[in-house]
Design a protein around this motif. Sequence first.
Motif, PDB file in Angstrom:
ATOM      1  N   LYS A  70       0.845  -1.192   0.000  1.00  0.00           N
ATOM      2  CA  LYS A  70       0.000   0.000   0.000  1.00  0.00           C
ATOM      3  C   LYS A  70       0.876   1.236   0.000  1.00  0.00           C
ATOM      4  CE  LYS A  70      -4.034   1.988   2.292  1.00  0.00           C
ATOM      5  NZ  LYS A  70      -4.987   1.874   3.435  1.00  0.00           N
ATOM      6  N   GLN A  71       0.881   1.949  -1.091  1.00  0.00           N
ATOM      7  CA  GLN A  71       1.772   3.091  -1.253  1.00  0.00           C
ATOM      8  C   GLN A  71       1.040   4.388  -0.961  1.00  0.00           C
ATOM      9  OE1 GLN A  71       3.355   2.875  -5.191  1.00  0.00           O
ATOM     10  NE2 GLN A  71       4.372   0.900  -4.854  1.00  0.00           N
ATOM     11  N   LYS A  72       1.678   5.261  -0.220  1.00  0.00           N
ATOM     12  CA  LYS A  72       1.097   6.550   0.115  1.00  0.00           C
ATOM     13  C   LYS A  72       1.110   7.477  -1.082  1.00  0.00           C
ATOM     14  CE  LYS A  72       1.590  10.483   3.282  1.00  0.00           C
ATOM     15  NZ  LYS A  72       0.167  10.442   3.679  1.00  0.00           N
ATOM     16  N   VAL A  73       0.013   8.169  -1.298  1.00  0.00           N
ATOM     17  CA  VAL A  73      -0.090   9.155  -2.370  1.00  0.00           C
ATOM     18  C   VAL A  73      -0.628  10.446  -1.767  1.00  0.00           C
ATOM     19  CG1 VAL A  73      -1.152   9.746  -4.575  1.00  0.00           C
ATOM     20  CG2 VAL A  73      -0.526   7.365  -4.087  1.00  0.00           C
ATOM     21  N   TRP A  74       0.126  11.519  -1.935  1.00  0.00           N
ATOM     22  CA  TRP A  74      -0.311  12.808  -1.397  1.00  0.00           C
ATOM     23  C   TRP A  74      -1.465  13.362  -2.231  1.00  0.00           C
ATOM     24  CZ3 TRP A  74       0.909  14.648   3.185  1.00  0.00           C
ATOM     25  CH2 TRP A  74       2.075  14.212   3.804  1.00  0.00           C
ATOM     26  N   GLY A  75      -2.447  13.908  -1.538  1.00  0.00           N
ATOM     27  CA  GLY A  75      -3.582  14.505  -2.223  1.00  0.00           C
ATOM     28  C   GLY A  75      -4.632  14.912  -1.212  1.00  0.00           C
ATOM     29  N   CYS A  76      -5.729  15.470  -1.690  1.00  0.00           N
ATOM     30  CA  CYS A  76      -6.852  15.837  -0.830  1.00  0.00           C
ATOM     31  C   CYS A  76      -8.136  15.735  -1.642  1.00  0.00           C
ATOM     32  CB  CYS A  76      -6.695  17.244  -0.247  1.00  0.00           C
ATOM     33  SG  CYS A  76      -6.615  18.549  -1.488  1.00  0.00           S
ATOM     34  N   VAL A  77      -9.252  15.690  -0.950  1.00  0.00           N
ATOM     35  CA  VAL A  77     -10.539  15.497  -1.623  1.00  0.00           C
ATOM     36  C   VAL A  77     -10.888  16.727  -2.453  1.00  0.00           C
ATOM     37  CG1 VAL A  77     -11.414  13.894   0.093  1.00  0.00           C
ATOM     38  CG2 VAL A  77     -11.767  16.330   0.417  1.00  0.00           C
ATOM     39  N   GLU A  78     -11.472  16.495  -3.606  1.00  0.00           N
ATOM     40  CA  GLU A  78     -11.894  17.587  -4.472  1.00  0.00           C
ATOM     41  C   GLU A  78     -13.384  17.911  -4.302  1.00  0.00           C
ATOM     42  OE1 GLU A  78     -10.023  19.483  -6.267  1.00  0.00           O
ATOM     43  OE2 GLU A  78      -8.172  18.371  -5.876  1.00  0.00           O
ATOM     44  N   GLN A  79     -14.105  17.026  -3.613  1.00  0.00           N
ATOM     45  CA  GLN A  79     -15.525  17.261  -3.341  1.00  0.00           C
ATOM     46  C   GLN A  79     -15.724  17.287  -1.825  1.00  0.00           C
ATOM     47  OE1 GLN A  79     -17.395  13.989  -5.479  1.00  0.00           O
ATOM     48  NE2 GLN A  79     -17.915  15.360  -7.169  1.00  0.00           N
TER      49      GLN A  79
END
Length: 345
Positions: free
Chosen positions: A318-327
């Motif tokens: 399980k690889q971490k991916v940076w991001g945030c919700v768009e909705q």
Amino acid sequence: MLDEKLHALELIKEAMASGARKKKACETIGISIRAFQRWGQSCNKDCRKGALKKVPRKLSEAERQQVKDTACGQQYKDLNPYEIVALLAENGTYIASERTFYRILKADGLLHHRGNGKPAVRKPVPDELVATVPNQIWSWDITWLRTDVRGLFYYTYMIKDIWTKDIVGWEIHDREDDELAAAMFKRLQLKHNMKGIILRSDNGNPMKGATMLMTLYNLGVIPSYSRPGVSNDNPFIKALFKTLKYTAGYPGQFKDIEHARTWMANFVNWYNTEHRHSALGYVTPQQRRSGEYKEIFEKRNVTLAAARKRNPERWGKKQKVWGCVEQVYLNPGKNTKERLMKKIA
């Protein structure tokens, strides 16, 4: 059906008593050995759903009528079942439990509001709202600021964009007033195009006063209100107030209104431009509003990919991916909550 079962059981038992094998006797009747065992273990009762059953505790029709006559009688017509059962017990009489009173009255359409007070009204759940860009949904409220005089407070009027998480407007006054709130939104019009913005608030007088409502109408703002006593209907501004009052350096008490305004100006600047917001993937609200957050996430992910390439054995599947919700949802429905929980998992 029950009589046929009993007759079949008797025939099989007679055959077995005469020396017949159980399997052959059951085959002759046309049932399996398991059915014969099941019928015998059920004590000759029809346990199918919907079958007629005798319930020993069930009230007779005469007893049900007595419950209705008692509750609707002249002496008890203005009392609830809990009071009725208590008074009857004092007089040495017991007819039925409180829950039975309620159940019988409801079944016959006799359970209505009694008393001079207004009946409780169940407020419907507000519609699900979703923000996908800045200036779609704002959340605002007023919080108290303590002073060094016991019982004296200042009031912070604060507005937050739920998508960018930044503070789009704030003021501090010595009272709660719908005219002050209306003037604040008029000044905000100079910075933002407010037409079509949905504004969530609670049901206080500054939010629903006549001057405030007329101002919002003229600005093209769509007011939206939380249910009374339900803080989760307006969670974003509540979370901001907790951050405000639990942040390092919060004085707790303010000497005067100028002290409060100076401190708040510094806090708002820090919150918008320096505070790494957890719901935004640890970028600042200003970076979210400007769109810079996408480039920041891309740089972080490139760094992670390079580190993973150098030492692949140190990384799991399980690889971490940076991001945030768009909705960003306000009052999400049941299906939306389930979908969001799956994404988190």
